[in-house]
Design a protein around this motif. Structure first.
Motif, mmCIF file in Angstrom:
data_model
loop_
_atom_site.group_PDB
_atom_site.id
_atom_site.type_symbol
_atom_site.label_atom_id
_atom_site.label_comp_id
_atom_site.label_asym_id
_atom_site.label_seq_id
_atom_site.Cartn_x
_atom_site.Cartn_y
_atom_site.Cartn_z
ATOM 1 N N LYS A 174 13.461 -5.475 -0.335
ATOM 2 C CA LYS A 174 12.384 -5.124 -0.587
ATOM 3 C C LYS A 174 11.690 -6.677 -0.753
ATOM 4 N N TYR A 175 12.392 -7.248 -0.434
ATOM 5 C CA TYR A 175 11.508 -8.218 0.351
ATOM 6 C C TYR A 175 10.223 -7.465 1.028
ATOM 7 N N VAL A 176 9.788 -7.060 1.979
ATOM 8 C CA VAL A 176 9.210 -5.941 2.507
ATOM 9 C C VAL A 176 8.466 -5.455 1.759
ATOM 10 N N VAL A 177 9.245 -4.622 0.705
ATOM 11 C CA VAL A 177 7.783 -3.750 -0.008
ATOM 12 C C VAL A 177 7.780 -5.102 -1.334
ATOM 13 N N ILE A 178 8.074 -6.220 -1.370
ATOM 14 C CA ILE A 178 6.582 -7.177 -1.543
ATOM 15 C C ILE A 178 5.939 -7.555 -0.660
ATOM 16 N N ALA A 179 6.014 -7.708 0.782
ATOM 17 C CA ALA A 179 5.652 -8.152 1.428
ATOM 18 C C ALA A 179 3.799 -7.066 1.636
ATOM 19 N N PHE A 180 4.327 -5.782 1.411
ATOM 20 C CA PHE A 180 3.897 -5.115 1.833
ATOM 21 C C PHE A 180 2.289 -4.588 0.555
ATOM 22 N N HIS A 181 3.201 -5.324 -0.967
ATOM 23 C CA HIS A 181 2.774 -4.931 -2.343
ATOM 24 C C HIS A 181 1.431 -6.003 -1.759
ATOM 25 N N ALA A 182 1.586 -7.932 -1.691
ATOM 26 C CA ALA A 182 0.960 -8.621 -1.251
ATOM 27 C C ALA A 182 -0.009 -8.480 -0.487
ATOM 28 N N ALA A 183 0.111 -7.855 0.689
ATOM 29 C CA ALA A 183 -0.876 -7.104 1.947
ATOM 30 C C ALA A 183 -2.066 -6.482 1.489
ATOM 31 N N ILE A 184 -1.419 -5.659 0.317
ATOM 32 C CA ILE A 184 -2.382 -4.148 -0.009
ATOM 33 C C ILE A 184 -3.485 -5.191 -1.154
ATOM 34 N N LEU A 185 -2.612 -6.046 -2.191
ATOM 35 C CA LEU A 185 -3.543 -7.213 -3.179
ATOM 36 C C LEU A 185 -4.811 -7.707 -2.365
ATOM 37 N N LEU A 186 -4.323 -8.351 -0.909
ATOM 38 C CA LEU A 186 -5.560 -9.429 0.238
ATOM 39 C C LEU A 186 -6.298 -8.474 0.212
ATOM 40 N N SER A 187 -5.806 -7.117 0.620
ATOM 41 C CA SER A 187 -6.944 -6.534 1.128
ATOM 42 C C SER A 187 -8.600 -5.859 -0.200
#
Length: 528
Positions: A174-187
């Protein structure tokens, strides 16, 4: 529906049209000045670009893919194939009513501005406050749910690419998934910081990708599958074996409508982009209606194409399958594996969906930021002076970064409980639709006799269509708040009414305790 040649003030009184120096021949720019706002954003979007933003946010590839499990669980193929048109037909009444109001009031504020103008001077501040906060929080929830859904899909793609669940594939935490989410939002924040001309290109590309992607997948997946479902299964099979303890077919059908209704959301983007759209009093309404109409058609094709490749519903929903229970990913994977001995083609198909979801999130941030810009321009948000700043490229840059920051924060509860997260994003459907219904309600009640439509209007059918729209939103608000599993426990409780009720309590409390003393509704920013 009819088209008038000139706009009129929503209060029924005529106002002078801005001269050529202020608006040129652009009717939307002239109308914006009549409504009390100066042109700050760059008005460079065509009707195609305006449509593209709404179509990309609706994104049938996003909504149907994300909630296909819900469709299979509650009613299965019959609910999805016929429920799509039930939700689609009523959604079109909402869209038509919104388009009529948008034509009269083409501003980035959209719904909250409409509520202010249609509720009368006495109720305008309160009406715009309630509508605005439901709309902006609903939009943030949409961005949260879309980008988090993409993060989850990336997790599934990695799982399948590394051997699947049974083959010991990598399942991201779940921590990796939230990191994916943050990276997507940043882009998405970076892209939305670019000039509107660049965003327009991305928006049109996104619309084309969604359109072509649907046709590729609806043809490729059932064609490749070695075993296909019968037409009888696709159109008449009703799945009641969902382990939810619900025995009423009608109840199950109603719950299954959530997939369709969640998908057909976000078309208010066309309204929020009107201050950047040429001749927005005409092209904004076209953007709303065409986005809904085309989405209904291509979405049904996508549902049919994928469902013809469905055979074993319990296995598709099983958390022990190759995709870890992500039904539509399992459909893609098995279709290609049955034909070629491996599921690489299915993973590529999921990549097509992932790109569509990415563009959906991008367009959602665009819409969020324009709403935040307009709402703060009228002083309704904390630190409003910060959020309505426009940079040298005529982009509300601070509102863009605010939107992605809030979307990241709204996803954080997923680290503690997916139930808490699902309660948060339930606002994306119900909360947003409440904000759609409020200005329509004011149009058919308080403003019924004095509403003066713009170039696009429904004529004598405006009030009837409006009432149908309001009643439909009231209906789904109740239906989607019902329990989805019996017996009801803390783990199976539908937290939608808690989330939406909590939002209403916070918005109403903030009004009673503070905002009623200083918030006066939309204010002009014209000089002099």
């Amino acid at each position: 529906m009819t088209w008038n040649k000139s706009p009129a003030d929503g209060s029924g009184s005529a106002v002078a049209v801005a001269d050529d120096a202020d608006g040129g021949d652009d009717t939307g720019m002239a109308r914006l000045r009549e409504l009390g706002y100066k042109q700050e954003l760059k008005r460079d979007l065509s009707v195609l670009s305006n449509f593209a933003f709404s179509f990309s946010i609706i994104s049938v590839l996003t909504g149907i893919t994300t909630l296909y499990n819900t469709g299979l669980n509650f009613g299965g193929p019959a609910t999805m194939t016929f429920g799509w048109f039930v939700a689609g037909g009523f959604t079109m009444t909402v869209g038509l009513s919104m388009a009529e109001i948008c034509s009269s009031f083409p501003t980035s504020g959209g719904l909250y501005y409409w509520s202010a103008r249609l509720s009368g001077k006495r109720w305008a501040p309160f009406a715009s406050w309630i509508t605005g906060w439901f709309n902006i929080v609903g939009q943030w929830a949409v961005t949260t749910s879309v980008d988090y859904s993409l993060a989850q899909l990336i997790q599934v793609i990695i799982l399948l690419a590394t051997g699947g669940k049974n083959g010991g594939g990598y399942l991201a935490s779940k921590y990796v998934v939230i990191a994916f989410h943050a990276a997507i939002l940043l882009s998405h924040a970076v892209i939305n910081s670019l000039p509107i001309t660049v965003l327009s290109f991305f928006g049109q590309f996104a619309a084309a990708w969604n359109m072509l992607g649907v046709f590729v997948l609806m043809i490729a997946v059932p064609t490749v599958a070695t075993e296909r479902a019968s037409a009888d299964f696709v159109f008449t099979h009703f799945n009641t074996d969902n382990g939810a303890g619900i025995h009423s077919n009608f109840y199950i059908f109603v719950l299954g409508l959530l997939m369709s209704q969640y998908t057909l959301t976000g078309y208010d983007a066309s309204a929020h982009m009107t201050e950047e759209t040429k001749n927005a009093d005409k092209n904004g309404p076209i953007g709303i209606i065409s986005a809904i109409g085309i989405s209904i058609v291509v979405g049904w094709g996508y549902i049919l194409g994928i469902t013809f490749a469905v055979k074993d519903i319990p296995y598709l929903l099983s958390p022990n399958n190759e995709a870890g229970g992500y039904a539509i990913a399992e459909v893609f994977y098995l279709a290609f594996k049955s034909r070629y001995g491996n599921g690489v083609g299915g993973i590529i198909c999921l990549g097509i969906v992932a790109v569509a979801i990415y563009f959906c999130g991008m367009s959602s941030v665009t819409s969020n930021s324009r709403m935040a810009y307009a709402f703060s321009r009228d002083g309704a948000m904390p630190f409003s002076s910060v959020w309505h700043k426009v940079n040298n490229q005529e982009v509300p840059i601070n509102a863009v970064w605010l939107s992605v920051s809030v979307a990241l924060c709204m996803a954080l509860p997923s680290l503690g409980s997916l139930v808490a997260f699902q309660a948060m994003v339930s606002i994306a459907t119900i909360g947003l639709y409440i904000s759609y219904a409020l200005p329509i309600l004011f149009r058919v009640t308080l403003a019924r006799k004095h509403f003066s439509p713009g170039p696009f209007n429904l004529g004598r059918y405006g009030v009837l269509v409006g009432w149908v729209a309001v009643l439909w939103v009231a209906t789904i608000t109740v239906l989607f708040s019902l329990p989805v599993t019996y017996p009801v426990t803390k783990d199976t409780l539908n937290y939608t009414p808690v989330a939406v009720g909590g939002l209403f309590f916070l918005v109403l409390s903030s009004w009673m305790l503070s905002a009623r003393r200083w918030f006066k509704g939309p204010v002009t920013n014209l000089d002099g």
